[in-house]
Write a protein that holds these residues in place. Structure first.
Motif, PDB file in Angstrom:
ATOM      1  N   GLY A   1      53.752  20.808  42.415  1.00 58.49           N
ATOM      2  CA  GLY A   1      52.959  21.161  41.211  1.00 58.49           C
ATOM      3  C   GLY A   1      51.634  21.916  41.567  1.00 58.49           C
ATOM      4  N   TYR A   2      51.023  21.484  42.492  1.00 57.95           N
ATOM      5  CA  TYR A   2      49.772  22.088  43.041  1.00 57.95           C
ATOM      6  C   TYR A   2      49.920  23.116  43.748  1.00 57.95           C
ATOM      7  CZ  TYR A   2      45.993  22.645  46.325  1.00 57.95           C
ATOM      8  OH  TYR A   2      44.676  23.399  46.954  1.00 57.95           O
TER       9      TYR A   2
ATOM     10  N   GLY B   1      50.736  26.050  41.356  1.00 60.77           N
ATOM     11  CA  GLY B   1      49.789  26.591  40.529  1.00 60.77           C
ATOM     12  C   GLY B   1      49.608  25.606  39.005  1.00 60.77           C
ATOM     13  N   ARG B   2      50.633  24.357  38.908  1.00 56.06           N
ATOM     14  CA  ARG B   2      50.272  23.912  37.539  1.00 56.06           C
ATOM     15  C   ARG B   2      49.241  23.109  37.463  1.00 56.06           C
ATOM     16  NH1 ARG B   2      55.315  20.913  36.575  1.00 56.06           N
ATOM     17  NH2 ARG B   2      54.686  21.139  34.435  1.00 56.06           N
ATOM     18  N   THR B   3      48.626  22.793  36.165  1.00 54.78           N
ATOM     19  CA  THR B   3      47.573  22.124  35.905  1.00 54.78           C
ATOM     20  C   THR B   3      47.979  20.599  36.143  1.00 54.78           C
ATOM     21  OG1 THR B   3      47.982  21.781  33.622  1.00 54.78           O
ATOM     22  CG2 THR B   3      46.642  23.907  34.481  1.00 54.78           C
ATOM     23  N   ASP B   4      46.678  19.688  36.292  1.00 54.96           N
ATOM     24  CA  ASP B   4      46.750  18.311  36.250  1.00 54.96           C
ATOM     25  C   ASP B   4      47.395  17.952  34.765  1.00 54.96           C
ATOM     26  OD1 ASP B   4      45.977  18.477  38.713  1.00 54.96           O
ATOM     27  OD2 ASP B   4      43.805  17.700  38.246  1.00 54.96           O
TER      28      ASP B   4
ATOM     29  N   ASP C   1      54.787  15.727  32.544  1.00 50.20           N
ATOM     30  CA  ASP C   1      55.946  15.686  33.107  1.00 50.20           C
ATOM     31  C   ASP C   1      56.120  14.201  33.900  1.00 50.20           C
ATOM     32  OD1 ASP C   1      56.409  18.241  32.711  1.00 50.20           O
ATOM     33  OD2 ASP C   1      56.276  18.844  34.870  1.00 50.20           O
ATOM     34  N   LEU C   2      54.996  13.599  34.380  1.00 51.77           N
ATOM     35  CA  LEU C   2      55.105  12.400  35.021  1.00 51.77           C
ATOM     36  C   LEU C   2      54.828  11.298  33.928  1.00 51.77           C
ATOM     37  CD1 LEU C   2      53.382  13.201  38.304  1.00 51.77           C
ATOM     38  CD2 LEU C   2      55.754  13.028  37.685  1.00 51.77           C
TER      39      LEU C   2
ATOM     40  N   THR D   1      44.946  10.336  36.527  1.00 55.58           N
ATOM     41  CA  THR D   1      46.101   9.492  37.560  1.00 55.58           C
ATOM     42  C   THR D   1      46.480  10.964  38.644  1.00 55.58           C
ATOM     43  OG1 THR D   1      46.553   7.913  36.161  1.00 55.58           O
ATOM     44  CG2 THR D   1      48.058   8.634  37.819  1.00 55.58           C
ATOM     45  N   VAL D   2      46.883  11.915  37.779  1.00 54.19           N
ATOM     46  CA  VAL D   2      47.349  13.142  38.518  1.00 54.19           C
ATOM     47  C   VAL D   2      46.118  13.544  39.428  1.00 54.19           C
ATOM     48  CG1 VAL D   2      48.310  15.403  38.694  1.00 54.19           C
ATOM     49  CG2 VAL D   2      49.147  13.796  37.166  1.00 54.19           C
TER      50      VAL D   2
END
Length: 195
Positions: free
Chosen positions: A69-70, A73-76, A82-83, A89-90
């Protein structure tokens, strides 16, 4: 066709049952270098877990999701959804993995001031900087992750980019380049000097 190529073609045609010399070509779609290597990503995560104490108890699959994800370019916040965990935590998991975003460094104070207060307690640093204890803890985590990453010459970060073929390209398109320390070295220098 040159003479040698023509001779080789004729020999091939004589010994083969094929009616043509050329093979159809199918180009793979997607990454220029093929798929990524999930085993390599997992191995890097395992190495980091052996070396460092992680702030979260996310399992290997969740940590792999954070890594991918990093670089996508996905945000925290997106990754947290998703998690099914908190955004904090992310962010902590990302810092455990030495994956630092430019916005992680956007503190309401000069980070050098916090570095100077390394020996101070969280409460003392918060009072000195005029921020909350949680803000000090947050930016200390960022500084700690940066320091750990620098001590190993960003080896783990590089291993992730090697395991994810388009990581450098994705990162370049989705966020600013990782700070290299030159900004501090050149801060205040005159750049428009005429001789």
């Amino acid at each position: 066709m040159d003479e040698q190529t023509e001779e080789l073609r004729d020999i091939f045609m004589e010994v083969s049952d094929e009616g043509t010399v050329t093979e159809s070509q199918e180009a793979d779609r997607g990454s220029l270098t093929g798929g990524d290597d999930a085993d390599r990503i997992a191995a890097v995560i395992d190495q980091m877990r052996e070396r460092y104490e992680f702030a979260t108890d996310l399992d290997a699959d969740a940590l792999e999701t954070v890594v991918r994800g990093y670089f996508d370019g996905r945000t925290d916040s997106d990754l947290a959804a998703d998690l099914d965990v908190s955004r904090d935590t992310v962010a902590r998991a990302r810092l455990d993995l030495h994956l630092i975003r430019d916005r992680d460094r956007e503190a309401p104070f000069d980070l050098d001031s916090l570095r100077d207060l390394a020996d101070a307690s969280t409460a003392e640093a918060a009072t000195e900087l005029g921020v909350s204890d949680s803000t000090v803890r947050r930016y200390r985590r960022v500084l700690d992750a940066e320091a750990e990453s620098r001590r190993v010459s960003k080896r783990f970060y590089s291993a992730f980019t090697d395991a994810i073929p388009d990581a450098d390209l994705s990162e370049a398109m989705t966020q600013e380049a990782v700070e290299d320390g030159l900004d501090d070295a050149t801060d205040g220098m005159e750049t428009n000097v005429s001789f």
